[in-house]
Design an enzyme around this catalytic site. Structure first.
Site, short mmCIF file in Angstrom:
data_model
loop_
_atom_site.label_atom_id
_atom_site.label_comp_id
_atom_site.label_asym_id
_atom_site.label_seq_id
_atom_site.Cartn_x
_atom_site.Cartn_y
_atom_site.Cartn_z
N GLY A 14 -31.27 52.40 -34.97
CA GLY A 14 -31.00 50.99 -35.22
C GLY A 14 -31.14 50.10 -33.99
N ASN A 16 -33.67 48.23 -33.24
CA ASN A 16 -34.22 46.93 -33.68
C ASN A 16 -33.11 46.09 -34.32
OD1 ASN A 16 -37.27 46.40 -33.47
ND2 ASN A 16 -37.13 48.59 -33.94
N LYS A 89 -35.82 54.89 -46.64
CA LYS A 89 -35.88 55.03 -48.11
C LYS A 89 -36.87 54.05 -48.68
CE LYS A 89 -32.80 58.05 -49.13
NZ LYS A 89 -33.02 59.16 -50.01
N ASN A 105 -41.10 43.94 -43.09
CA ASN A 105 -40.97 45.26 -42.47
C ASN A 105 -41.69 45.25 -41.12
OD1 ASN A 105 -40.39 48.09 -42.29
ND2 ASN A 105 -42.49 48.54 -42.87
N HIS A 107 -43.75 47.88 -38.60
CA HIS A 107 -44.40 49.19 -38.59
C HIS A 107 -44.93 49.47 -37.18
CE1 HIS A 107 -46.29 52.61 -40.54
NE2 HIS A 107 -47.32 52.40 -39.75
C1 GRF Z 1 -39.30 51.41 -35.34
O1 GRF Z 1 -40.29 51.96 -34.53
C2 GRF Z 1 -39.93 50.66 -36.50
O2 GRF Z 1 -41.20 50.18 -36.25
C3 GRF Z 1 -39.99 51.74 -37.56
O3 GRF Z 1 -38.85 52.53 -37.37
C4 GRF Z 1 -38.44 52.48 -36.01
C5 GRF Z 1 -36.98 52.16 -35.98
O4 GRF Z 1 -36.46 52.28 -34.69
N1 GRF Z 1 -40.11 51.16 -38.87
P1 GRF Z 1 -34.97 51.84 -34.37
O5 GRF Z 1 -34.04 52.62 -35.29
O6 GRF Z 1 -34.88 50.38 -34.61
O7 GRF Z 1 -34.77 52.21 -32.94
#
Ligand code: GRF
Length: 193
Positions: A14, A16, A89, A105, A107
């Site tokens: 988490g 991000n 999910k 989202n 990616h």
């Molecule tokens: C990120 O690299 C995002 O692009 C992908 O999942 C990862 C999540 O990382 N969808 P974090 O849990 O936010 O560190």
């Protein structure tokens, strides 16, 4: 004017989610209102607990109808925009239909390359490195019924030098922290005004 309410969906560490929380903490226009996670032991849930962020654990193991509960929570909390940030999910169809053009989202590659089924987490970076690509990057896109196929909102590339999995992951995360909050702000401005 009422603030635009965000729900972040996250399953893992988490980082991000944490970055978005800090970014929008003092925003007058956008409120990161809730976290939804399918993983009660995720770093995302821990962070939400520590910082007093409303959070919901919704999973197919503990909930009889997780899809319906997700939609109910989103509506009850008056969520305007759903932000996926490492959500492992599949997003409920029912939510995709009701929140058309309102689910974003991030990616960790330059879509349409390295997208689709199985392309998540380390798998993405491993595939990029195996193919000896000279660039990878980050894509922020809208979510529709097909994995990683929604309209691309923004992309930013990074050069691959002598990177291994860990260093590439780090580079990509850094770009994610930079572009995701800004992409959300820009999208909110265009979509809700
Ligand atoms: C990120 O690299 C995002 O692009 C992908 O999942 C990862 C999540 O990382 N969808 P974090 O849990 O936010 O560190």
């Amino acid at each position: 004017m009422n603030k635009i309410n965000l729900a972040v969906f996250a399953s893992g560490t988490g980082t991000n989610f944490q970055n978005l929380y800090h970014y929008f903490k003092d925003s007058e226009k956008i409120s990161l209102k809730i976290l939804i996670s399918n993983n009660s032991r995720s770093g995302a849930i821990n962070f939400a607990k520590e910082n007093g962020i409303t959070h919901y654990h919704i999973s197919s193991i503990t909930d009889e109808n997780p899809d319906l509960r997700t939609l109910e929570v989103i509506k009850k909390e008056n969520i305007d925009l759903v932000i996926l940030a490492g959500y492992m999910k599949k997003v409920p169809e029912i939510l995709i239909q009701e929140y058309k053009n309102r689910i974003l989202n991030i990616h960790p590659a330059l879509l349409p390359k390295y997208g689709g089924k199985g392309m998540w987490g380390d798998n993405v970076h491993k595939a990029v490195l195996e193919n000896k690509d000279s660039k990878s990057g980050v894509t922020v896109h809208l979510v529709n019924e097909e994995y990683d196929k929604g309209k691309i909102l923004i992309q930013k590339s990074v050069d691959i030098d002598n990177d291994d999995l860990e260093s590439l992951k780090k580079k990509i995360h850094f770009v994610e922290y930079e572009i995701y909050p800004k992409a959300i702000e820009t999208y909110v401005k265009g979509f809700f005004s």
